[in-house]
Scaffold this active site. Structure first.
Site, mmCIF file in Angstrom:
data_model
loop_
_atom_site.group_PDB
_atom_site.id
_atom_site.type_symbol
_atom_site.label_atom_id
_atom_site.label_comp_id
_atom_site.label_asym_id
_atom_site.label_seq_id
_atom_site.Cartn_x
_atom_site.Cartn_y
_atom_site.Cartn_z
ATOM 1 N N ASP A 92 -89.980 43.192 60.765
ATOM 2 C CA ASP A 92 -88.602 43.350 61.184
ATOM 3 C C ASP A 92 -87.788 42.107 60.963
ATOM 4 O O ASP A 92 -88.271 40.929 61.690
ATOM 5 C CB ASP A 92 -88.580 43.586 62.499
ATOM 6 N N LYS A 154 -81.856 48.117 61.010
ATOM 7 C CA LYS A 154 -81.940 47.974 62.704
ATOM 8 C C LYS A 154 -80.904 47.360 63.181
ATOM 9 O O LYS A 154 -80.068 46.341 62.859
ATOM 10 C CB LYS A 154 -83.216 47.033 63.004
ATOM 11 N N LYS A 183 -83.347 51.984 63.205
ATOM 12 C CA LYS A 183 -83.805 51.514 64.186
ATOM 13 C C LYS A 183 -82.950 51.068 65.406
ATOM 14 O O LYS A 183 -82.092 50.139 65.070
ATOM 15 C CB LYS A 183 -84.890 50.618 64.306
#
Length: 223
Positions: A92, A154, A183
């Site tokens: 991430d 995200k 996300k």
């Protein structure tokens, strides 16, 4: 959605800068006890978490460029490679927010694509920090994430400018369509919050409050 399916949506996180070895050990024990499938810890602790969780088929994720995103691409690439060597199986990364604000879009896209390349096929998610962006910037950032070949966009870290909102999740989903993941992270504090994010289009949720959420509680944590 049954309890097992609900748990599968959650990425359990421990990213506070003051987390100690014993905190990570407790965190890993909770992960095993509750059956979480993916966890995120700061890069320093990836090897410890991997060694604790590998026998339980739990994936350890690495936050890259965390939590500001402003380091050079070469640093993010090196951090990604080291994290993978230590046992990380998901990445991430945080985009270069300064470059985005400067409209240096090719820099932003290159930054992402180089980390995607360094990930060598592992699942990659790109944090755009929605709480710091205008709607137009959210749209541009998400398009750049998509073009750069990442698997997920995200919302947030939870450390800068607020967390996920259902409205932002809907926006990101409308841009990426069904083929990419979304996300939601930052400020997801209750089961109701998780359900709202899923209804809005998120298929993964990042939260440090996963245990409280599973137990029907509510947390005041922002990340």
């Amino acid at each position: 959605m049954n309890k097992s399916e609900f748990i599968d949506k959650l990425d359990y996180t421990l990213l506070t800068p003051t987390a100690s070895n014993s905190d990570i050990a407790k965190f890993c024990n909770e992960t095993i006890e509750y059956g979480f499938k993916t966890v995120f810890v700061n890069p320093y602790y990836i090897k410890q978490a991997y060694n604790s969780l590998a026998d339980y088929q739990v994936k350890v994720g690495a936050p890259i460029g965390f939590s500001l995103g402003g380091m050079r691409t070469e640093i993010k690439v090196a951090e990604t490679k080291l994290a993978i060597a230590d046992g990380a199986s998901e990445i991430d990364m945080l985009i270069n927010l300064g470059a985005l604000k400067s409209k240096d879009y090719q820099i932003v896209k290159h930054d992402i694509s180089e980390v995607v390349k360094a990930s060598e096929g592992l699942l990659t998610k790109v944090i755009i920090e929605t709480g710091l962006l205008t709607e137009e910037e959210k749209r541009v950032a998400t398009e750049l994430v998509k073009e750069a070949g990442a698997d997920f966009v995200k919302t947030s870290t939870g450390f800068n400018g607020g967390g996920a909102t259902a409205e932002d999740v809907k926006l990101l989903r409308s841009i990426v369509g069904p083929e990419m993941g979304v996300k939601a992270a930052g400020g997801v504090r209750s089961k109701k919050d998780v359900e709202a994010m899923i209804e809005a289009g998120a298929n993964r949720i990042g939260t440090s409050s996963a245990v409280l959420i599973i137990n029907g509680g509510y947390s005041d944590k922002k990340y």
